[in-house]
Design a protein around this motif. Structure first.
Motif, PDB file in Angstrom:
ATOM      1  N   MET A   1      49.992  43.402  30.876  1.00  0.00           N
ATOM      2  CA  MET A   1      48.999  42.372  30.997  1.00  0.00           C
ATOM      3  C   MET A   1      48.893  41.558  29.705  1.00  0.00           C
ATOM      4  SD  MET A   1      44.948  42.639  31.885  1.00  0.00           S
ATOM      5  CE  MET A   1      45.326  43.811  33.132  1.00  0.00           C
ATOM      6  N   ILE A   2      48.955  42.215  28.582  1.00  0.00           N
ATOM      7  CA  ILE A   2      48.862  41.521  27.300  1.00  0.00           C
ATOM      8  C   ILE A   2      50.060  40.602  27.108  1.00  0.00           C
ATOM      9  CG2 ILE A   2      48.874  41.858  24.803  1.00  0.00           C
ATOM     10  CD1 ILE A   2      47.104  44.326  25.299  1.00  0.00           C
ATOM     11  N   SER A   3      51.246  41.086  27.419  1.00  0.00           N
ATOM     12  CA  SER A   3      52.458  40.256  27.305  1.00  0.00           C
ATOM     13  C   SER A   3      52.384  39.060  28.242  1.00  0.00           C
ATOM     14  CB  SER A   3      53.708  41.074  27.620  1.00  0.00           C
ATOM     15  OG  SER A   3      53.857  42.105  26.688  1.00  0.00           O
ATOM     16  N   PHE A   4      51.849  39.281  29.423  1.00  0.00           N
ATOM     17  CA  PHE A   4      51.708  38.203  30.402  1.00  0.00           C
ATOM     18  C   PHE A   4      50.780  37.111  29.859  1.00  0.00           C
ATOM     19  CE2 PHE A   4      49.844  36.376  34.283  1.00  0.00           C
ATOM     20  CZ  PHE A   4      51.011  36.014  34.951  1.00  0.00           C
ATOM     21  N   ALA A   5      49.636  37.527  29.307  1.00  0.00           N
ATOM     22  CA  ALA A   5      48.689  36.560  28.747  1.00  0.00           C
ATOM     23  C   ALA A   5      49.324  35.793  27.597  1.00  0.00           C
ATOM     24  CB  ALA A   5      47.424  37.277  28.276  1.00  0.00           C
ATOM     25  N   ARG A   6      49.989  36.508  26.710  1.00  0.00           N
ATOM     26  CA  ARG A   6      50.642  35.837  25.578  1.00  0.00           C
ATOM     27  C   ARG A   6      51.711  34.870  26.055  1.00  0.00           C
ATOM     28  NH1 ARG A   6      51.028  41.244  21.903  1.00  0.00           N
ATOM     29  NH2 ARG A   6      48.940  41.086  20.999  1.00  0.00           N
ATOM     30  N   GLY A   7      52.440  35.263  27.094  1.00  0.00           N
ATOM     31  CA  GLY A   7      53.484  34.397  27.650  1.00  0.00           C
ATOM     32  C   GLY A   7      52.933  33.075  28.148  1.00  0.00           C
ATOM     33  N   TYR A   8      51.687  33.080  28.579  1.00  0.00           N
ATOM     34  CA  TYR A   8      51.045  31.851  29.045  1.00  0.00           C
ATOM     35  C   TYR A   8      50.180  31.202  27.976  1.00  0.00           C
ATOM     36  CZ  TYR A   8      52.696  32.247  33.801  1.00  0.00           C
ATOM     37  OH  TYR A   8      53.495  32.284  34.904  1.00  0.00           O
ATOM     38  N   GLY A   9      50.305  31.700  26.740  1.00  0.00           N
ATOM     39  CA  GLY A   9      49.569  31.102  25.632  1.00  0.00           C
ATOM     40  C   GLY A   9      48.078  31.395  25.663  1.00  0.00           C
ATOM     41  N   GLN A  10      47.687  32.471  26.343  1.00  0.00           N
ATOM     42  CA  GLN A  10      46.275  32.829  26.440  1.00  0.00           C
ATOM     43  C   GLN A  10      45.957  34.007  25.532  1.00  0.00           C
ATOM     44  OE1 GLN A  10      44.130  30.933  28.302  1.00  0.00           O
ATOM     45  NE2 GLN A  10      45.954  29.670  28.555  1.00  0.00           N
ATOM     46  N   ASP A  11      44.716  34.131  25.152  1.00  0.00           N
ATOM     47  CA  ASP A  11      44.273  35.231  24.318  1.00  0.00           C
ATOM     48  C   ASP A  11      44.257  36.513  25.150  1.00  0.00           C
ATOM     49  OD1 ASP A  11      42.808  37.091  22.790  1.00  0.00           O
ATOM     50  OD2 ASP A  11      41.622  35.511  21.876  1.00  0.00           O
ATOM     51  N   PRO A  12      44.969  37.556  24.730  1.00  0.00           N
ATOM     52  CA  PRO A  12      45.005  38.799  25.500  1.00  0.00           C
ATOM     53  C   PRO A  12      43.631  39.451  25.672  1.00  0.00           C
ATOM     54  CG  PRO A  12      46.565  38.888  23.667  1.00  0.00           C
ATOM     55  CD  PRO A  12      45.826  37.606  23.565  1.00  0.00           C
ATOM     56  N   ILE A  13      42.729  39.217  24.729  1.00  0.00           N
ATOM     57  CA  ILE A  13      41.385  39.776  24.853  1.00  0.00           C
ATOM     58  C   ILE A  13      40.709  39.261  26.123  1.00  0.00           C
ATOM     59  CG2 ILE A  13      39.069  39.818  23.813  1.00  0.00           C
ATOM     60  CD1 ILE A  13      41.029  41.539  22.281  1.00  0.00           C
ATOM     61  N   TYR A  14      40.849  37.969  26.382  1.00  0.00           N
ATOM     62  CA  TYR A  14      40.216  37.393  27.563  1.00  0.00           C
ATOM     63  C   TYR A  14      40.941  37.802  28.840  1.00  0.00           C
ATOM     64  CZ  TYR A  14      37.391  35.035  24.190  1.00  0.00           C
ATOM     65  OH  TYR A  14      36.525  34.798  23.151  1.00  0.00           O
ATOM     66  N   ALA A  15      42.219  38.105  28.758  1.00  0.00           N
ATOM     67  CA  ALA A  15      42.938  38.632  29.916  1.00  0.00           C
ATOM     68  C   ALA A  15      42.409  40.020  30.264  1.00  0.00           C
ATOM     69  CB  ALA A  15      44.439  38.685  29.633  1.00  0.00           C
ATOM     70  N   LEU A  16      42.155  40.831  29.250  1.00  0.00           N
ATOM     71  CA  LEU A  16      41.588  42.155  29.489  1.00  0.00           C
ATOM     72  C   LEU A  16      40.180  42.050  30.076  1.00  0.00           C
ATOM     73  CD1 LEU A  16      42.807  43.957  26.236  1.00  0.00           C
ATOM     74  CD2 LEU A  16      43.631  44.346  28.567  1.00  0.00           C
ATOM     75  N   PHE A  17      39.422  41.058  29.644  1.00  0.00           N
ATOM     76  CA  PHE A  17      38.091  40.826  30.203  1.00  0.00           C
ATOM     77  C   PHE A  17      38.197  40.404  31.666  1.00  0.00           C
ATOM     78  CE2 PHE A  17      34.883  37.569  31.208  1.00  0.00           C
ATOM     79  CZ  PHE A  17      33.743  38.365  31.221  1.00  0.00           C
ATOM     80  N   ALA A  18      39.103  39.465  31.944  1.00  0.00           N
ATOM     81  CA  ALA A  18      39.270  38.966  33.314  1.00  0.00           C
ATOM     82  C   ALA A  18      39.704  40.078  34.262  1.00  0.00           C
ATOM     83  CB  ALA A  18      40.276  37.818  33.331  1.00  0.00           C
ATOM     84  N   ALA A  19      40.469  41.041  33.750  1.00  0.00           N
ATOM     85  CA  ALA A  19      40.933  42.149  34.581  1.00  0.00           C
ATOM     86  C   ALA A  19      39.890  43.261  34.690  1.00  0.00           C
ATOM     87  CB  ALA A  19      42.234  42.710  34.000  1.00  0.00           C
ATOM     88  N   GLY A  20      38.791  43.147  33.953  1.00  0.00           N
ATOM     89  CA  GLY A  20      37.723  44.128  34.039  1.00  0.00           C
ATOM     90  C   GLY A  20      37.856  45.294  33.078  1.00  0.00           C
ATOM     91  N   TYR A  21      38.804  45.237  32.148  1.00  0.00           N
ATOM     92  CA  TYR A  21      38.982  46.319  31.182  1.00  0.00           C
ATOM     93  C   TYR A  21      37.987  46.247  30.020  1.00  0.00           C
ATOM     94  CZ  TYR A  21      43.326  47.486  33.544  1.00  0.00           C
ATOM     95  OH  TYR A  21      44.250  47.867  34.471  1.00  0.00           O
ATOM     96  N   LEU A  22      37.468  45.056  29.743  1.00  0.00           N
ATOM     97  CA  LEU A  22      36.492  44.870  28.677  1.00  0.00           C
ATOM     98  C   LEU A  22      35.285  44.136  29.234  1.00  0.00           C
ATOM     99  CD1 LEU A  22      38.777  43.655  25.727  1.00  0.00           C
ATOM    100  CD2 LEU A  22      37.779  45.929  26.016  1.00  0.00           C
ATOM    101  N   THR A  23      34.114  44.424  28.670  1.00  0.00           N
ATOM    102  CA  THR A  23      32.911  43.682  29.047  1.00  0.00           C
ATOM    103  C   THR A  23      32.714  42.521  28.076  1.00  0.00           C
ATOM    104  OG1 THR A  23      31.414  44.950  27.633  1.00  0.00           O
ATOM    105  CG2 THR A  23      31.819  45.813  29.868  1.00  0.00           C
ATOM    106  N   HIS A  24      31.844  41.619  28.458  1.00  0.00           N
ATOM    107  CA  HIS A  24      31.545  40.475  27.593  1.00  0.00           C
ATOM    108  C   HIS A  24      30.979  40.959  26.257  1.00  0.00           C
ATOM    109  CE1 HIS A  24      29.662  36.691  26.293  1.00  0.00           C
ATOM    110  NE2 HIS A  24      30.613  36.117  27.006  1.00  0.00           N
ATOM    111  N   GLY A  25      30.098  41.939  26.297  1.00  0.00           N
ATOM    112  CA  GLY A  25      29.517  42.484  25.070  1.00  0.00           C
ATOM    113  C   GLY A  25      30.559  43.099  24.158  1.00  0.00           C
ATOM    114  N   GLU A  26      31.541  43.773  24.734  1.00  0.00           N
ATOM    115  CA  GLU A  26      32.606  44.373  23.922  1.00  0.00           C
ATOM    116  C   GLU A  26      33.440  43.302  23.229  1.00  0.00           C
ATOM    117  OE1 GLU A  26      33.472  48.498  26.355  1.00  0.00           O
ATOM    118  OE2 GLU A  26      34.270  46.622  27.146  1.00  0.00           O
ATOM    119  N   ILE A  27      33.675  42.232  23.932  1.00  0.00           N
ATOM    120  CA  ILE A  27      34.452  41.136  23.335  1.00  0.00           C
ATOM    121  C   ILE A  27      33.686  40.536  22.164  1.00  0.00           C
ATOM    122  CG2 ILE A  27      35.337  38.804  23.715  1.00  0.00           C
ATOM    123  CD1 ILE A  27      35.990  39.680  26.564  1.00  0.00           C
TER     124      ILE A  27
END
Length: 103
Positions: A1-27
């Motif tokens: 998932m992190i490689s996928f986000a980076r491949g699209y020029g997106q921040d991996p942190i927000y990809a993890l949030f979008a997938a439900g692995y991190l909460t907004h507060g954790e970010i």
């Protein structure tokens, strides 16, 4: 998932949030983001000003009249000012002085 986000020029942190692995507060705790005015478009800035005015949070610069003094770059309009006398002002009708009729 992190490689996928980076491949699209997106921040991996927000990809993890979008997938439900991190909460907004954790970010926010892990990497709080600081915004600058240039991060927002004109509409977003205008909406924030309106929100502040509506909620009573606006600063006096937005709610109080401007005081004119000797150092001000704002001057009162002269009593004898006539916008119709300006040669390049828009006119309410379709005929503007100085232009020949196109018949």
């Amino acid at each position: 998932m992190i490689s996928f986000a980076r491949g699209y020029g997106q921040d991996p942190i927000y990809a993890l949030f979008a997938a439900g692995y991190l909460t907004h507060g954790e970010i926010n705790r892990a990497a709080p983001r600081e915004f600058t005015l240039s991060d927002f478009n004109d509409l977003q800035l205008a909406q924030e000003i309106v929100r502040r005015l509506d909620s009573g949070e606006a600063s006096p610069q937005l709610t109080e009249p401007v005081e004119l003094d000797a150092s001000s770059n704002v001057v009162p309009m002269r009593d004898d000012f006539n916008p119709d006398a300006l040669p390049h002002a828009a006119y309410p009708d379709t005929e503007e002085p100085g232009y020949p009729d196109e018949d």
